[in-house]
Design a protein around this motif. Structure first.
Motif, PDB file in Angstrom:
ATOM      1  N   ALA A 185       0.840  -1.193   0.000  1.00  0.00           N
ATOM      2  CA  ALA A 185       0.000   0.000   0.000  1.00  0.00           C
ATOM      3  C   ALA A 185       0.881   1.251   0.000  1.00  0.00           C
ATOM      4  CB  ALA A 185      -0.924   0.000   1.210  1.00  0.00           C
ATOM      5  N   GLY A 186       0.489   2.213  -0.815  1.00  0.00           N
ATOM      6  CA  GLY A 186       1.264   3.432  -0.972  1.00  0.00           C
ATOM      7  C   GLY A 186       2.270   3.376  -2.099  1.00  0.00           C
ATOM      8  N   GLY A 187       2.473   2.193  -2.645  1.00  0.00           N
ATOM      9  CA  GLY A 187       3.436   2.017  -3.722  1.00  0.00           C
ATOM     10  C   GLY A 187       2.860   2.340  -5.083  1.00  0.00           C
TER      11      GLY A 187
ATOM     12  N   VAL B 141      -0.458   1.874 -24.573  1.00  0.00           N
ATOM     13  CA  VAL B 141      -1.158   2.690 -23.589  1.00  0.00           C
ATOM     14  C   VAL B 141      -0.683   2.261 -22.203  1.00  0.00           C
ATOM     15  CG1 VAL B 141      -3.419   3.219 -22.594  1.00  0.00           C
ATOM     16  CG2 VAL B 141      -3.163   3.035 -25.068  1.00  0.00           C
ATOM     17  N   TYR B 142      -0.538   3.239 -21.329  1.00  0.00           N
ATOM     18  CA  TYR B 142      -0.036   2.971 -19.988  1.00  0.00           C
ATOM     19  C   TYR B 142      -1.070   3.380 -18.935  1.00  0.00           C
ATOM     20  CZ  TYR B 142       4.378   2.863 -22.542  1.00  0.00           C
ATOM     21  OH  TYR B 142       5.372   2.579 -23.446  1.00  0.00           O
ATOM     22  N   LEU B 143      -0.986   2.740 -17.801  1.00  0.00           N
ATOM     23  CA  LEU B 143      -1.740   3.170 -16.627  1.00  0.00           C
ATOM     24  C   LEU B 143      -0.743   3.272 -15.478  1.00  0.00           C
ATOM     25  CD1 LEU B 143      -4.591   3.887 -15.565  1.00  0.00           C
ATOM     26  CD2 LEU B 143      -4.696   1.540 -14.677  1.00  0.00           C
ATOM     27  N   GLN B 144      -0.365   4.500 -15.157  1.00  0.00           N
ATOM     28  CA  GLN B 144       0.511   4.744 -14.021  1.00  0.00           C
ATOM     29  C   GLN B 144      -0.334   4.804 -12.759  1.00  0.00           C
ATOM     30  OE1 GLN B 144       3.973   5.024 -13.836  1.00  0.00           O
ATOM     31  NE2 GLN B 144       3.613   5.032 -11.624  1.00  0.00           N
ATOM     32  N   MET B 145      -0.059   3.920 -11.826  1.00  0.00           N
ATOM     33  CA  MET B 145      -0.853   3.831 -10.605  1.00  0.00           C
ATOM     34  C   MET B 145       0.018   4.194  -9.412  1.00  0.00           C
ATOM     35  SD  MET B 145      -2.994   0.340 -11.414  1.00  0.00           S
ATOM     36  CE  MET B 145      -1.538  -0.695 -11.270  1.00  0.00           C
ATOM     37  N   ASN B 146      -0.317   5.268  -8.749  1.00  0.00           N
ATOM     38  CA  ASN B 146       0.415   5.732  -7.568  1.00  0.00           C
ATOM     39  C   ASN B 146      -0.492   5.669  -6.345  1.00  0.00           C
ATOM     40  OD1 ASN B 146       2.610   6.380  -9.269  1.00  0.00           O
ATOM     41  ND2 ASN B 146       1.794   8.450  -9.616  1.00  0.00           N
ATOM     42  N   SER B 147       0.129   5.742  -5.185  1.00  0.00           N
ATOM     43  CA  SER B 147      -0.614   5.730  -3.915  1.00  0.00           C
ATOM     44  C   SER B 147      -1.616   4.580  -3.890  1.00  0.00           C
ATOM     45  CB  SER B 147      -1.334   7.067  -3.712  1.00  0.00           C
ATOM     46  OG  SER B 147      -0.421   8.140  -3.723  1.00  0.00           O
ATOM     47  N   LEU B 148      -1.155   3.421  -4.229  1.00  0.00           N
ATOM     48  CA  LEU B 148      -2.041   2.270  -4.330  1.00  0.00           C
ATOM     49  C   LEU B 148      -2.616   1.881  -2.978  1.00  0.00           C
ATOM     50  CD1 LEU B 148      -0.045   0.266  -6.978  1.00  0.00           C
ATOM     51  CD2 LEU B 148      -2.475   0.833  -7.161  1.00  0.00           C
ATOM     52  N   LYS B 149      -3.853   1.420  -3.010  1.00  0.00           N
ATOM     53  CA  LYS B 149      -4.578   1.001  -1.813  1.00  0.00           C
ATOM     54  C   LYS B 149      -4.969  -0.475  -1.952  1.00  0.00           C
ATOM     55  CE  LYS B 149      -6.760   5.567  -1.676  1.00  0.00           C
ATOM     56  NZ  LYS B 149      -8.054   6.293  -1.652  1.00  0.00           N
ATOM     57  N   PRO B 150      -5.180  -1.142  -0.833  1.00  0.00           N
ATOM     58  CA  PRO B 150      -5.608  -2.548  -0.917  1.00  0.00           C
ATOM     59  C   PRO B 150      -6.867  -2.725  -1.775  1.00  0.00           C
ATOM     60  CG  PRO B 150      -4.903  -2.066   1.306  1.00  0.00           C
ATOM     61  CD  PRO B 150      -4.880  -0.761   0.557  1.00  0.00           C
ATOM     62  N   GLU B 151      -7.740  -1.748  -1.757  1.00  0.00           N
ATOM     63  CA  GLU B 151      -8.966  -1.852  -2.556  1.00  0.00           C
ATOM     64  C   GLU B 151      -8.722  -1.706  -4.055  1.00  0.00           C
ATOM     65  OE1 GLU B 151      -8.448   0.151   0.087  1.00  0.00           O
ATOM     66  OE2 GLU B 151      -9.453   2.099  -0.168  1.00  0.00           O
TER      67      GLU B 151
END
Length: 124
Positions: free
Chosen positions: A13-15, A78-88
């Motif tokens: 989480a947060g990664g 196409v990219y999806l940059q995902m930051n501040s990831l949460k368990p949900e």
């Protein structure tokens, strides 16, 4: 049209993670590209979309400010940059494509082409 998604994995989480969707089979300038996700026991939901022609984007409220969709014309990716990831955010993520239109589409039934999913697991 062939779509190949990659980049999933396990993150705390947060990664952050960056998903990629390599597209092939035609010229995509008039297409919309999108990411959807499906968590265990839940329906597939819209995450974000991008118009290949001008790079304009649209995101679900649940990921605004954390996820960014982008494209690389030269690589047809196409990219999806995902930051501040949460368990949900844990889910199988799918890329999808549909031809044209000026209206944004959030329904999976609006997308004709799909890649295989890539699993994202966010640990707490």
């Amino acid at each position: 049209v062939q779509l190949q998604a990659s980049g999933g994995g396990l993150v705390q989480a947060g990664g952050s993670l960056r998903l990629s969707c390599a597209a092939s089979g035609r010229t995509f300038n008039s297409y919309h590209m999108a990411w959807f996700r499906q968590a265990p026991g839940k329906e597939r939901e819209f995450v974000a979309a991008i118009k290949w022609s001008d790079g304009s984007t649209y995101s679900a409220d649940s990921v605004k400010g954390r996820f960014t969709i982008s494209r690389d014309n030269a690589k047809n990716t196409v990219y999806l940059q995902m930051n501040s990831l949460k368990p949900e955010d844990t889910a199988v993520y799918y890329c999808a494509s549909r031809y044209g239109g000026s209206v944004w589409h959030r329904s999976q039934s609006s997308y004709a082409y799909w890649g295989q999913g890539t699993l994202v697991t966010v640990s707490s």
